[in-house]
Design an enzyme around this catalytic site. Sequence first.
Site, short mmCIF file in Angstrom:
data_model
loop_
_atom_site.label_atom_id
_atom_site.label_comp_id
_atom_site.label_asym_id
_atom_site.label_seq_id
_atom_site.Cartn_x
_atom_site.Cartn_y
_atom_site.Cartn_z
N GLY A 1 2.33 -5.34 7.87
CA GLY A 1 1.27 -6.08 7.20
C GLY A 1 0.16 -6.43 8.18
O GLY A 1 -0.07 -5.74 9.18
N CYS B 1 -3.16 1.68 7.30
CA CYS B 1 -3.31 1.14 8.65
C CYS B 1 -3.67 2.22 9.65
O CYS B 1 -4.39 1.97 10.61
CB CYS B 1 -2.01 0.45 9.08
SG CYS B 1 -1.61 -1.03 8.14
N GLU C 1 -10.91 -4.63 10.85
CA GLU C 1 -10.26 -3.52 10.16
C GLU C 1 -10.88 -3.35 8.78
O GLU C 1 -10.95 -4.31 8.01
CB GLU C 1 -8.76 -3.75 10.02
CG GLU C 1 -8.06 -2.62 9.28
CD GLU C 1 -6.56 -2.83 9.14
OE1 GLU C 1 -5.84 -1.84 8.97
OE2 GLU C 1 -6.13 -4.00 9.18
N LYS D 1 12.04 -7.79 1.00
CA LYS D 1 11.09 -8.69 0.36
C LYS D 1 9.79 -7.90 0.23
O LYS D 1 9.05 -7.74 1.19
CB LYS D 1 10.89 -9.97 1.18
CG LYS D 1 9.99 -11.01 0.51
CD LYS D 1 8.54 -10.75 0.78
CE LYS D 1 7.65 -11.71 0.00
NZ LYS D 1 6.21 -11.30 0.01
N HIS D 2 9.53 -7.37 -0.97
CA HIS D 2 8.33 -6.56 -1.16
C HIS D 2 7.14 -7.44 -1.54
O HIS D 2 7.28 -8.62 -1.87
CB HIS D 2 8.58 -5.49 -2.22
CG HIS D 2 8.06 -4.14 -1.83
ND1 HIS D 2 6.83 -3.97 -1.22
CD2 HIS D 2 8.58 -2.89 -1.95
CE1 HIS D 2 6.63 -2.68 -0.99
NE2 HIS D 2 7.68 -2.00 -1.41
N GLU E 1 4.70 -3.91 12.50
CA GLU E 1 3.71 -2.84 12.36
C GLU E 1 2.53 -3.46 11.64
O GLU E 1 2.59 -3.72 10.44
CB GLU E 1 4.30 -1.65 11.58
CG GLU E 1 3.54 -0.35 11.80
CD GLU E 1 2.49 -0.06 10.75
OE1 GLU E 1 1.70 -0.97 10.41
OE2 GLU E 1 2.43 1.07 10.26
N LEU E 2 1.44 -3.70 12.39
CA LEU E 2 0.35 -4.52 11.87
C LEU E 2 -0.91 -3.67 11.65
O LEU E 2 -0.84 -2.46 11.52
CB LEU E 2 0.10 -5.67 12.83
CG LEU E 2 1.36 -6.47 13.20
CD1 LEU E 2 1.04 -7.59 14.17
CD2 LEU E 2 2.06 -7.00 11.95
N ASN F 1 0.78 -1.24 0.00
CA ASN F 1 0.00 0.00 0.00
C ASN F 1 0.82 1.29 0.00
O ASN F 1 0.27 2.36 -0.30
CB ASN F 1 -1.01 0.01 1.16
CG ASN F 1 -0.36 -0.13 2.52
OD1 ASN F 1 0.70 -0.71 2.66
ND2 ASN F 1 -1.01 0.41 3.53
#
Length: 456
Positions: free
Chosen positions: A205, A261, A358, A153-154, A227-228, A130
């Site tokens: 993610g 997020c 979410e 690793k994208h 970071e979720l 994103n």
Amino acid sequence: MLVVTNPRTGEKIREVEPADAGRVDAVLAAASEAQPLWGAMSFAERGEVLRSVAAYLREHADDLAPLMTEEMGKPITEAYGEVEKAAWCAEHYADNAEEYLAAQTLASDATHSYVQHLPLGTVLGILPWNAPFWLASRFASPALMAGNTCIMKHDPHVVGCAEAIQEVFEKAGAPDGVFQQLPIETDAVADVIRDGRVQAVSFTGSARGGAAVASVAGSQIKPAVLELGGSDPCIVLADADLDAASDVITLSRIINAGQSCIAAKRIIVEESVYEDVVERLRERMAALVMGDPREKSTDIGPLARDDLRQNLHRQVTETVDAGARCLLGGAIPEGPGYFYPATVLADVTEEMTAAHEETFGPVMVIMRAKDAGDALGIANRSEYGLAGSVWSTAERGEEIARQLKVGQVAVNGIVKTDPRLPSGGIKSSGYGRELGPHGIHEFVNAQQVWVGPKKG
């Protein structure tokens, strides 16, 4: 095969063969071999590379920004802004890393005792689709300035962006092996985490993905920053500037078509001004333009994938079926691409789907609270704890901020990430911090040094 689909049209635009075992090994070996020399460089020398990266990003924004628009649907004006923000992050750490990591003298029985901050080695960054350039810079800039090497690793849906990011570092003069992208499928990530040449992991993610990464990293006793997801509460009290609040809440909700997020997701409004705020938000959402993300006039582009759109629509439908009022949007439009309209759901309660899951799209969920205490309770009764915001007087907002169970709070402003300030969550939103002085300290060895003789 890593397949990229243009979310504006639904057409396949790119295919990339994932790295085989030989290439994976070569990337890991290059990062491991490059790290000692990179870590031995001065902050000034590493900073020169990061400043060159920032300059290259700015000079080639016309080539880089459209990649995001093509691969994940980001409106072009936002894409240009993201390239600039990625450059700013690189510059910030080039300018401030030495101060952030300065040795700290601590009194003890030693003649001299202190803590110095040394690189860990190679850090693996696992990133989502994103914000392809911003998240790469947010991960790599502090880790590199601390003396680590980075493997990125994208997400497989933005492989063009990933290739371009590696090229930025190459063209900017980064030494071989210092920053590399690794195009692999998700099921191959665990083996890379386990590899002895990786010393730490940064993951951005979903909570589900973060749990999987944390499990593997933990089994290898390797530090990780997660970071979720978030279901960020935005509290609006009766003494707020309602126009200013409505403007900022609308912007927060629809940046990147709502696929953020830290967007304001649960708008919790004090009862005495509830209907007033609902109408203000409905009017502002109704004025937004959904359309071709290549056009500067577009406010809302497509969602990144059709499965994301279908899940968002499920959340909206279940919430309306449970009794919420749909004041705007709420229907999948006809035509190509993965578009979803600006949607406003009012009278949402805590047990409804859109309140406890979410929502990743341009859906505004508005909830009623009796008073400030009730609003705070609603805000905190969530599995997530990424960020939140409060609209009231500054003094009252700061008081409420102390009681919000989130990692970041904005009082009378938009929640955002800023290279100067730490960002991260608690609860199911993750652990550890990125950005600011706290972020660069995540991937260093805080080594205590005791120098004798012992004082008498």
